[in-house]
Each structure stands twice: as structure tokens, then as C-alpha cells.
Enzyme design. Structure first.
Site, mmCIF file in Angstrom:
data_model
loop_
_atom_site.group_PDB
_atom_site.id
_atom_site.type_symbol
_atom_site.label_atom_id
_atom_site.label_comp_id
_atom_site.label_asym_id
_atom_site.label_seq_id
_atom_site.Cartn_x
_atom_site.Cartn_y
_atom_site.Cartn_z
ATOM 1 N N ARG A 1 0.606 -1.275 0.334
ATOM 2 C CA ARG A 1 -0.316 -0.157 -0.280
ATOM 3 C C ARG A 1 0.730 1.183 -0.301
ATOM 4 N NH1 ARG A 1 -3.515 -4.169 2.518
ATOM 5 N NH2 ARG A 1 -2.354 -3.291 4.641
ATOM 6 N N GLU B 1 3.738 -10.873 15.153
ATOM 7 C CA GLU B 1 3.267 -11.536 16.587
ATOM 8 C C GLU B 1 3.947 -12.524 16.711
ATOM 9 O OE1 GLU B 1 -1.148 -11.406 17.961
ATOM 10 O OE2 GLU B 1 -0.689 -11.623 16.005
#
Lengths: 182, 153
Positions: A69, A106
Site C-alpha cells: 500500500r 506477532e
């Protein structure tokens, strides 16, 4: 960013165009979807204009955009300020010789790659992405640029999630964002 | 070659654009001469000329949608969209777009892949462009055209 900063009138229009998609990519995450912003030519143009107004004439020669993006916002900014655009990509996408920087997710790790020779020592650079969350990717991007001797002038994102404290991972580098989501 | 057919014969900008593109041999595998546009993006004038040539062609054609194929189509499409006043619609690999999507499969050399587009991004009757950095076999483009056709653009 001061709490008393007068908000540019274009910001409200931009914020209302960003769609929040609950539970994507997994339960509990409220995903900030900028594709709806891109469907509004005026709001998209305003987004780019706000960055261009800030960075034009500041001797910035590199706009580095983070896949994917960051590729949507970075090039229009680069073109308007006369800088080159450098894509920072996931592994094995760039065809030439690369340097890479690892960062933690994560669960597990990922890496960001940049072409060798794209950026010269002493160049002044921006890092652009649609959003800053934990700051892990932006931090890796900054490291890549600094390792080749560039000066990262600022990180620029459309959206910040301040609760995730990504700003702290930027080693004191300035961060400029248009909207925040709490 | 193509330049003449597209009415670009003698456009002085094309030579610099062509020279700015780097060929990387044997990427992603042996025998493939990869056309690397990242070196074009490092040349602000050549990059601007690239976008300008497309904008000059499309600005008065009443186009309201520029659809760009992930990821290198994202590097060219948005600037064109902004200049002609169209919306930009990303066509992405599976599971990247967060909202409801339609998808089209297309063939790779070995196996298939899929291109997705958000439902509601494009309305029936809209005039659209599809942008990517390169066309090879046309598999991805053909999937992109089918996606837009599904929503009657």
C-alpha cells in the site's frame, strides 16, 4: 502533534472515506481500509497534496514506499516533489542485488528488501506507508535507508494507531500522519 | 515498433524511458530476462514522462476507473488516476483485500493464481483502464478484464 493544532479542512473528508473492516485479517482486528479513500478522486488528491505541501522544497531526493500500500501513496508524492521512488519489498520480489532487514511479527519474522544502489549516501529520504501500527515495518525501512547512508527526514503515513505506540519504535525520527484511530 | 503503432513515433521521451528499464537475466529463474522497472522509478524525469504519456492518451476519454494489478500496477496506476480524475481500484492477490470481493482465476506456467477486486468499487457502465508494468502471456490482464466485465464496466 499538538492537541491544539488547527486541523486542515481536507482532513475530515479523508478520514470519513477510510472504511473500518472488523475482524480482518483475524478476529479482534479493526482493519483500516484505504481502498475506499482511493475511490474518491478528490479525497485521494487531497491526501497526496497534504504530503506534497509538507515535503516540496525540502531537498528530499528519495521516497521509499513499503509494499504494497506504500506503492499507492509513495509514487504520486515522489513525482510531485521531483524525488525518485524506491520500493521496499517482501523477500524475493526484487530482481537485482538486494540488502535486507529483518523484523519481528506477532508470530515469527519477516524481512524487507531494497535494491543495492537505489539510494546513495547523503540522500534525504522519506518513508511512506498507508498506516503505522506497531512500527516494526517502518523501523525496518528506516534501518535499510540508514545502512546505505541516507538520512531519513520523516516517516509519513495516512493513518496512525496510537494505542499500538509505533511512534516509540522510530528512534526519535519524526512521524507525520493525517488521521489517527483509537 | 509499438511506439509507431500507438502514434508515439518519434516521441523523444520514449528512448530515455526504454533505456531506464534494466534487464536482469535469469530472474526469477533460468532463461527469463526480467524487465526491471525499478530503475525507471529512480529517474524522476523518465518516470514523470511515463505517467504523462499515459495521461495525455487517456485524459479526455471519460474514464472513471483505473484498475491496477498488484503490486507493480500500484506504482503506475494511482498517478494516472489522479491526473485524469478517476478512482483507483487495486486488483490484488488472494486474501489481501479486507472487504467482500469477487475473484477470477488465471493460469500460470505451473498451476493457477487468483486476482480479486472489492465488490462495489466499480459500477456498471463505468469506463475503465487496466494498468500493469508489463504484459507477458496476458493471463493476469485477461483475469482483470473478466473481473471488470463481471461488474459490467
Amino acid at each position: 502533534m499538538s492537541a491544539y493544532r488547527v486541523q486542515d479542512p481536507r482532513i475530515h473528508g479523508i478520514k470519513t472515506k477510510i472504511r473500518v473492516v472488523p475482524n480482518f485479517p483475524k478476529p479482534g482486528i479493526m482493519f483500516q481500509d484505504i481502498t475506499t479513500l482511493l475511490l474518491d478522486p478528490k479525497a485521494f488528491k487531497d491526501t497526496i497534496d497534504l504530503f506534497v505541501e509538507r515535503y516540496k522544497g525540502k531537498n528530499i531526493s528519495v521516497v521509499a514506499g513499503i509494499e504494497a500500500r506504500g506503492f499507492i501513496f509513495g509514487p504520486p508524492i515522489a513525482l510531485a516533489i521531483g524525488a525518485k521512488f524506491v520500493p521496499l519489498r517482501k523477500p524475493k520480489k526484487l530482481p537485482g542485488e538486494v540488502i535486507f532487514e529483518e523484523y519481528t511479527l506477532e508470530y515469527g519474522k519477516d524481512r524487507l528488501e531494497m535494491h543495492v544502489g537505489a539510494v546513495e549516501p547523503g540522500e534525504r529520504a522519506l518513508v511512506v506507508d498507508d498506516l503505522i501500527a506497531t512500527g516494526g515495518t517502518l523501523c525496518a525501512a528506516m534501518n535499510l535507508l540508514e545502512r546505505v547512508g541516507a538520512e531519513v527526514v520523516e516517516c509519513a503515513c495516512v493513518i496512525e494507531l496510537p494505542d499500538l505506540q509505533g511512534r516509540k519504535r522510530l528512534s526519535g525520527k519524526p512521524l507525520y500522519v493525517l488521521v489517527e484511530y483509537h | 515498433m509499438f511506439a509507431a503503432e500507438n502514434g508515439l513515433r518519434g516521441d523523444p521521451r520514449l528512448e530515455a524511458i526504454s533505456e531506464a528499464i534494466r534487464v536482469v537475466p535469469h530472474f526469477p529463474k533460468q532463461g527469463i530476462m526480467f524487465q526491471d522497472i525499478t530503475t525507471l522509478l529512480l529517474d524522476p524525469k523518465a518516470f514523470k514522462d511515463t505517467v504523462d504519456i499515459f495521461v495525455d492518451r487517456y485524459r479526455d476519454m471519460d474514464i472513471s476507473v483505473v484498475a491496477g494489478v498488484e503490486a507493480r500496477g500500484f506504482m503506475f496506476g494511482p498517478s494516472i488516476a489522479l491526473a485524469i480524475g478517476a478512482k483507483f481500484v487495486p486488483l490484488s492477490k488472494p486474501r489481501k483485500l479486507p472487504g467482500k470481493v469477487i475473484s477470477e482465476a488465471y493460469e500460470l506456467e505451473y498451476g493457477t493464481d487468483c486476482l480479486e477486486m472489492h465488490i462495489g468499487a466499480v459500477q456498471p457502465g463505468e469506463r475503465a483502464l487496466v494498468i500493469d508494468d508489463l504484459i507477458a502471456t496476458g493471463g493476469t490482464f485477461s483475469a482483470a478484464i473478466r473481473l471488470l466485465g463481471t461488474v459490467q464496466a
